[in-house]
Write a protein that holds these residues in place. Structure first.
Motif, PDB file in Angstrom:
ATOM      1  N   LEU A  18       0.828  -1.215   0.000  1.00  0.00           N
ATOM      2  CA  LEU A  18       0.000   0.000   0.000  1.00  0.00           C
ATOM      3  C   LEU A  18       0.862   1.265   0.000  1.00  0.00           C
ATOM      4  N   ARG A  19       2.006   1.213   0.677  1.00  0.00           N
ATOM      5  CA  ARG A  19       2.879   2.402   0.692  1.00  0.00           C
ATOM      6  C   ARG A  19       3.483   2.642  -0.688  1.00  0.00           C
ATOM      7  N   ARG A  21       1.987   1.871  -3.459  1.00  0.00           N
ATOM      8  CA  ARG A  21       0.856   2.405  -4.229  1.00  0.00           C
ATOM      9  C   ARG A  21       0.647   3.888  -3.911  1.00  0.00           C
ATOM     10  N   LEU A  22       0.753   4.240  -2.630  1.00  0.00           N
ATOM     11  CA  LEU A  22       0.590   5.648  -2.237  1.00  0.00           C
ATOM     12  C   LEU A  22       1.658   6.520  -2.904  1.00  0.00           C
ATOM     13  N   ASP A  25       0.645   6.921  -6.527  1.00  0.00           N
ATOM     14  CA  ASP A  25      -0.530   7.803  -6.634  1.00  0.00           C
ATOM     15  C   ASP A  25      -0.140   9.261  -6.370  1.00  0.00           C
ATOM     16  N   ALA A  26       0.716   9.471  -5.373  1.00  0.00           N
ATOM     17  CA  ALA A  26       1.135  10.828  -5.011  1.00  0.00           C
ATOM     18  C   ALA A  26       1.930  11.469  -6.145  1.00  0.00           C
ATOM     19  N   LEU A  81       7.793  11.192   1.160  1.00  0.00           N
ATOM     20  CA  LEU A  81       7.451   9.760   1.113  1.00  0.00           C
ATOM     21  C   LEU A  81       8.638   8.936   0.641  1.00  0.00           C
TER      22      LEU A  81
END
Lengths: 196, 179
Positions: A18-19, A21-22, A25-26, A81
């Motif tokens: 998920l990280r 993916r984040l 996406d970011a 991130l």
């Protein structure tokens, strides 16, 4: 917490996915202001961080990776991130450099963390060729302020992108290597790598 | 100003020179909690999309968040709105809800160990489900939960207690459980 929820799985693998993916996406949404990753090198684990303009920070373990990220959060943006992809090119070039297959770095730089005279010094560092050195006073003269020898030392010590901008090639007038952002041993290691 | 009711989460403006936590640390610290809350409120199938949307929205708004903000409450508020959005769009398409099991999973696979629990949580009325998730998984006080879901603090406390009582009846943890 109720004991009903005491046995929940750890979910580390799901969270890692998920990280990633984040981060993707970011980046796609234009809100990945600072991307970072680490790389293993012969002079220790280096933190690499980049904005959308370019490489903004290289930090040695002794400088504190957490401190470097906190400084970026404060001075650039808190939208920080772990996002390795933006740093693929510089990571590959560092690998080539430490493997003696590269002498010049070719990545965009974002030098917003260095202002004024320090910035002038950084601009000159890239002109010191691989395998050579200059004294602090030579760099002061080249940066346009021959008497600012101590300020050159400060500029090198606060170089936001060491290794890539070679402050390790700035040495004492007597030929001894002097201090370094990554520690004296790392400076000697880089100078002997380039001398080989 | 970002649109997540940020002013509720802290009084002070972010000051120059005040240290700011990189967003990555927020993800590291609260990512697991938000994933569990999303699973409880939406079920395992929709939880990952809701997690991704929650953290992307949080990342966008993060520079405006006051330094003294209650980060858990802020994240749960965003997740709650994403869950409402997801539930509304799910209402327009047919849903398959699994039967509530009467004993724990016996597959022994760790990744399945929570499937039965989420099915039991999914069978709760929405208010109970939210109150249970936000209190027992996110650790929010009932006053904060009331501010997020509406209603009074007492109503939030009762909804959580009713939800836990139902879960104890429908889902067995294998031991004599105490809260």
């Amino acid at each position: 917490m109720s004991d009903l929820f005491a046995g929940l799985p750890d979910d580390s693998a799901t969270l890692a996915r998920l990280r990633d993916r984040l981060a993707a996406d970011a980046a796609a949404d234009g809100v990945l202001d600072v991307a970072y990753r680490t790389v293993e090198t012969p002079v220790g684990t280096l933190l690499l961080a980049a904005t959308d303009r370019g490489l903004v920070r290289v930090a040695y373990p002794g400088q504190g990776h957490d401190a470097a990220l906190a400084q970026l959060a404060e001075l650039v943006s808190p939208r920080v991130l772990h996002a390795p992809r933006r740093l693929d090119a510089v990571a590959r070039q560092l690998d080539e450099y430490f493997g003696r297959r590269r002498r010049v770095f070719d990545v965009p730089l974002d030098l917003r963390l260095a202002k004024g005279f320090r910035r002038e010094v950084l601009d000159h560092l890239a002109d010191i060729p691989y395998g050579t050195t200059e004294s602090y006073s030579q760099v002061a003269t080249a940066a346009g302020s021959p008497r600012a020898v101590r300020a050159v030392g400060t500029a090198c010590a606060t170089n936001p992108v060491p290794v890539v901008l070679p402050c390790h090639r700035v040495v004492r007038a007597d030929g001894s290597s002097g201090q370094y952002a990554g520690g004296a041993a790392a400076k000697l290691a880089l100078l002997s790598l380039e001398a080989a | 100003m970002a649109g997540h009711g940020i002013s509720r989460f802290g009084a002070g403006a972010r000051l120059r020179g005040v240290s700011v936590q990189p967003f990555d640390e927020v993800v590291a610290r609260y990512g697991r909690m938000v994933l569990r809350v999303c699973r409880a409120v939406l079920g395992p199938d929709d939880a990952e999309d809701a997690w991704a949307e929650t953290f992307l929205a949080a990342l966008r708004a993060y520079p405006e968040l006051p330094a003294d903000a209650n980060v858990e409450a802020w994240l749960v508020t965003i997740a709650h709105r994403k869950a409402i959005d997801a539930t509304r769009s799910a209402a327009r398409r047919p849903v398959v809800v699994g039967a509530v099991p009467d004993r724990p999973s016996v597959t022994g696979r760790p990744e399945d160990s929570d499937v039965d629990l989420w099915a039991a949580v999914a069978a709760l009325p929405p208010k109970q489900r939210a109150a249970v998730a936000y209190h027992h998984l996110a650790g929010l006080p009932y006053a904060e939960i009331a501010a997020i879901v509406g209603g009074t603090t007492d109503a939030a406390r009762r909804a959580a207690a009713d939800g836990i009582r139902t879960l104890r009846a429908t889902y067995r943890t294998g031991g004599e459980g105490h809260e």
